[in-house]
Design a protein around this motif. Structure first.
Motif, PDB file in Angstrom:
ATOM      1  N   ALA A 184       9.259   4.288   8.970  1.00 54.69           N
ATOM      2  CA  ALA A 184       8.490   4.927   9.987  1.00 54.69           C
ATOM      3  C   ALA A 184       8.241   4.079  11.648  1.00 54.69           C
ATOM      4  N   ALA A 185       8.909   2.542  12.123  1.00 54.61           N
ATOM      5  CA  ALA A 185       9.345   2.520  13.035  1.00 54.61           C
ATOM      6  C   ALA A 185      10.456   3.163  14.090  1.00 54.61           C
ATOM      7  N   SER A 186      11.610   3.598  13.024  1.00 55.30           N
ATOM      8  CA  SER A 186      12.413   4.028  13.250  1.00 55.30           C
ATOM      9  C   SER A 186      11.585   5.473  14.118  1.00 55.30           C
ATOM     10  N   ARG A 199       2.748   8.519  -2.418  1.00 53.35           N
ATOM     11  CA  ARG A 199       2.304   8.247  -0.744  1.00 53.35           C
ATOM     12  C   ARG A 199       3.813   8.282  -0.773  1.00 53.35           C
ATOM     13  N   LEU A 200       5.073   8.276  -1.140  1.00 53.25           N
ATOM     14  CA  LEU A 200       5.723   9.212  -0.549  1.00 53.25           C
ATOM     15  C   LEU A 200       5.946  10.597  -0.161  1.00 53.25           C
ATOM     16  N   CYS A 201       5.949  11.213  -0.772  1.00 55.30           N
ATOM     17  CA  CYS A 201       5.437  12.524  -0.387  1.00 55.30           C
ATOM     18  C   CYS A 201       4.715  12.920   0.476  1.00 55.30           C
ATOM     19  N   ASN A 204       0.670  12.122  12.496  1.00 53.36           N
ATOM     20  CA  ASN A 204       1.992  12.060  11.165  1.00 53.36           C
ATOM     21  C   ASN A 204       1.117  11.311  10.246  1.00 53.36           C
ATOM     22  N   ARG A 205       1.281  11.762   8.775  1.00 49.74           N
ATOM     23  CA  ARG A 205       1.516  10.344   8.106  1.00 49.74           C
ATOM     24  C   ARG A 205       2.388   9.443   7.956  1.00 49.74           C
ATOM     25  N   THR A 206       3.838   9.221   8.614  1.00 49.32           N
ATOM     26  CA  THR A 206       4.808   8.611   8.286  1.00 49.32           C
ATOM     27  C   THR A 206       4.069   7.478   9.887  1.00 49.32           C
ATOM     28  N   LEU A 207       3.711   7.697  10.689  1.00 49.88           N
ATOM     29  CA  LEU A 207       3.155   7.394  11.861  1.00 49.88           C
ATOM     30  C   LEU A 207       1.629   6.292  11.724  1.00 49.88           C
ATOM     31  N   CYS A 208       1.823   6.790  10.480  1.00 52.56           N
ATOM     32  CA  CYS A 208      -0.035   6.217   9.664  1.00 52.56           C
ATOM     33  C   CYS A 208       0.878   5.515   9.352  1.00 52.56           C
ATOM     34  N   ALA A 209       2.133   5.001   8.373  1.00 53.70           N
ATOM     35  CA  ALA A 209       2.553   3.748   7.803  1.00 53.70           C
ATOM     36  C   ALA A 209       2.861   3.321   9.172  1.00 53.70           C
ATOM     37  N   TYR A 224       1.109  -1.223   0.009  1.00 46.01           N
ATOM     38  CA  TYR A 224      -0.104   0.352  -0.293  1.00 46.01           C
ATOM     39  C   TYR A 224       1.054   1.386  -0.127  1.00 46.01           C
ATOM     40  N   TYR A 225       2.244   0.913   0.986  1.00 43.60           N
ATOM     41  CA  TYR A 225       3.207   2.521   0.745  1.00 43.60           C
ATOM     42  C   TYR A 225       4.654   2.682   0.379  1.00 43.60           C
TER      43      TYR A 225
END
Length: 639
Positions: A495-497, A445-447, A596-601, A439-440
């Motif tokens: 995202a985990a980092s 989606r990177l942006c 935050n969208r990175t945290l969504c991932a 999905y990611y």
């Protein structure tokens, strides 16, 4: 540019980056978003979370950068034209504007705290001498040599309004003014030494106001008989590094002075506060504020940021030599091999058949199920999504509480009528949830994952670039592009980092991490329900205005006060993104706190905005202290 192992790891605003490299990496898209009023006399405040691009914008208007833009000329045609149109560069003479930039990141916190006269006098004195000093050094750079002795040929004259200056002398040479500024700075630190010892305290330097701004707007520079640098811009960076009292003093006095030159202040976002605004200051006239993350639009309107981000990524990509090509996005594969689509379709069909078995006796869904039973001639992502959409719509219809006496089947046409972009979005994240189907991935989606933040964009791009390099080193020519599943793996690792790093970067990092984890798990539980009631999913929580007002109450200050600090810091650091929520007939207004969208991932959530759930201060406080416990193991059913 010298070879770099990963060009996406270097911050462009750092002084270690040469002016030539800075110019090459600079994206002109941000200049397009700067309003013309930014160059008019007033106090202009630029806010953003860390990495939002504040320092980069300021550096672009320093003399060395402007001259580098001018020298680059046709090679940076878009930026060059924009700077000429804004009256910052001249086609024949180079830089016209004298940009004076200084940072608040060092020295000012050494001053004694408090609101005493001595503290205020020292703060003004240090700012006054440093603005004068930085102006003269910038002038030396402006004259295209940057050598100290260039100031020997600079004569100073003053407009009539300079006659009221009391703290700053009106010397007629730049060399004499530089000598005064250097001696004044030494005097401030000598006074600090006295304050920290038991020696007799001398009175602080007498600086009753920020006269350096008045000096800068009234002084006229003449170099070898020719007037130069008649247009000025004062830029003060890292304002968040000042103490609260110093920040308030700076803003209050700047607004009171009503400068005739533009004064730009750059600071990290300060959540839920108007402390930047002095008493009586009018936002929009005396003070003009610009939230950089909002320049690109809000919510799902991210196309402007995508264009900006693509420009940044491509410029950096072109500075490396390991991976051939000109565009970063060309190595981000967005199509799936037929065998992968076939495997995903077979699994989706198996899950659908298990789901359909529970409804095969229900005549109401017979046509919908029959329509889904007709497989596509060739497996495709759309065909897989269609199976999930049908499951969602049947589950949604089944969950309605209204009783119907209609026994006729729902027509296939109504299936299409009930479908929507939001439902398709839910189907896509359901596919990711059940099958781990990517999905990611992809440039868009990177942006989106970057949450309108340049530093986050570069951090994510750096992780992908490492994958691109690895494929080049291993000479995997059959598949030099990063496949969608490879992109997703690297992005979710990043995202985990980011999530793990919270405990090390925040004052109350453990509580902040626990609160964000709780919001993420809560959103997952609300997102992955078979009927997708909040399609495409829930990515935030909402506090009504009544709940928000509780943050200001005195009672339970120990607990509520801690939540307030954690919430505000999460917003200021771009871990939570706020959006106003208007009142309606059955609810009052409020504020949505989106992840935050990175945290969504990290939490495997969709990336669209709009889906939120109401919550309370008490619930958030409990989550912050004890975490959120999901009611049951998540499952979409069907087996």
């Amino acid at each position: 540019m010298a070879y770099r192992a990963n060009p996406f790891l270097e911050r462009m605003s750092e002084r270690t980056t040469s002016d030539q490299d800075f110019v090459h990496l600079f994206s002109p898209k941000i200049l397009e978003k700067l309003h013309e009023d930014c160059f008019k006399g007033a106090v202009h405040i630029f806010r953003s979370p860390p990495g939002g691009g504040k320092s980069t914008i300021l550096r672009a208007f320093t003399p060395n950068s402007l001259r580098a833009f001018w020298n680059a000329g046709p090679n940076q045609a878009e930026t060059y034209k924009l700077l000429i149109d804004r009256g910052v560069l001249g086609e024949e003479d180079g830089p016209i504007l004298l940009g004076v930039m200084l940072s608040c990141s060092s020295g000012y916190a050494d001053l004694p705290p408090g609101a005493s006269n001595a503290s205020a006098e020292l703060f003004r004195a240090l700012l006054n001498c440093r603005i004068v000093m930085r102006t003269l050094r910038s002038l030396s750079e402006f004259l295209n040599n940057g050598l100290p002795d260039a100031l020997d040929d600079v004569q100073l004259r003053y407009a009539s309004d300079a006659s009221g200056l009391r703290s700053i002398p009106l010397h007629d040479t730049a060399a004499a003014m530089m000598k005064w500024a250097e001696e004044s700075e030494r005097s401030v630190y000598e006074h600090l030494d006295i304050l920290s010892s038991s020696r007799t305290q001398n009175p602080p330097p007498a600086h009753a106001r920020l006269e350096s701004v008045l000096w800068l707007q009234s002084v006229q520079f003449s170099y070898k008989g020719r007037d130069v640098a008649s247009a000025r811009l004062l830029m003060i960076d890292d304002v968040q590094a000042l103490r609260k009292a110093q920040r308030a003093l700076l803003i209050d006095e700047l607004v009171t002075l009503r400068p005739s030159i533009p004064v730009w202040l750059a600071s990290r976002t300060i959540a839920f506060g108007d402390e930047f605004l002095s008493q009586g200051a009018r936002s929009g006239r005396d003070v003009r504020e610009y939230a950089l993350e909002e320049l690109w639009g809000s919510g799902g309107n991210s196309r402007q940021f995508v264009s900006f981000a693509q420009s940044i990524l491509d410029r950096r990509f072109q500075m490396q030599t390991v991976v051939p090509g000109q565009a970063f996005g060309q190595y981000l594969q967005e199509n799936f091999p037929l065998n992968e689509l076939n495997d995903a379709y077979i699994e989706a069909r198996s899950l659908f058949d298990a789901f359909a078995a529970r409804h095969k006796r229900n005549v109401r869904y017979s046509e919908w199920l029959a329509n889904a039973a007709v497989g596509p001639p060739t497996p495709s992502l759309d065909a897989i999504i269609s199976l999930y959409v049908t499951r969602i719509l049947i589950a949604r219809d089944e969950a309605t509480k209204q009783l119907s006496l209609e026994l006729a089947p729902l027509p296939a046409e109504e299936l299409q009528e009930r479908d929507s972009a939001a439902t398709k979005g839910a189907a896509e994240i359901f596919l990711n949830f059940e099958q781990r189907f990517p999905y990611y991935y992809g440039l868009d989606r990177l942006c989106t994952l970057a949450t309108n933040n340049v530093e986050e964009l570069l951090s994510l791009a750096a992780a992908l670039y490492e994958g691109m390099k690895a494929k080049q080193v291993l000479r995997q020519r059959a598949s030099r592009e990063l496949l969608p599943q490879e992109q997703e793996k690297r992005l979710q690792d990043a995202a985990a980092s980011k999530r793990d790093f919270i405990t090390r970067t925040h004052k109350d990092g453990t509580k902040a991490q626990r609160l964000l984890d709780s919001i993420g798990l809560f959103c997952r539980e609300r997102t992955f329900q078979p009927n997708a009631p909040y399609a495409p999913g829930v990515t935030g929580v909402r506090l009504s205005n009544s709940e928000l007002s509780k943050l200001e109450r005195v009672q339970d200050q120990a607990k509520i006060g801690k939540l307030k600090k954690v919430l505000f810091e999460c917003v200021a650091e771009n871990l939570l993104v706020t959006r106003e929520s208007a009142a309606s007939t059955n609810r009052e207004g409020g504020t949505v706190f989106y992840l935050n969208r990175t945290l969504c991932a990290h939490f495997s959530l969709p990336l669209q905005y709009g889906g939120w759930q109401e919550t309370t201060i008490q619930r958030l406080s409990d989550w912050m202290d004890g975490g959120y416990q999901p009611a049951a193991k998540l499952s979409l059913g069907g087996r």
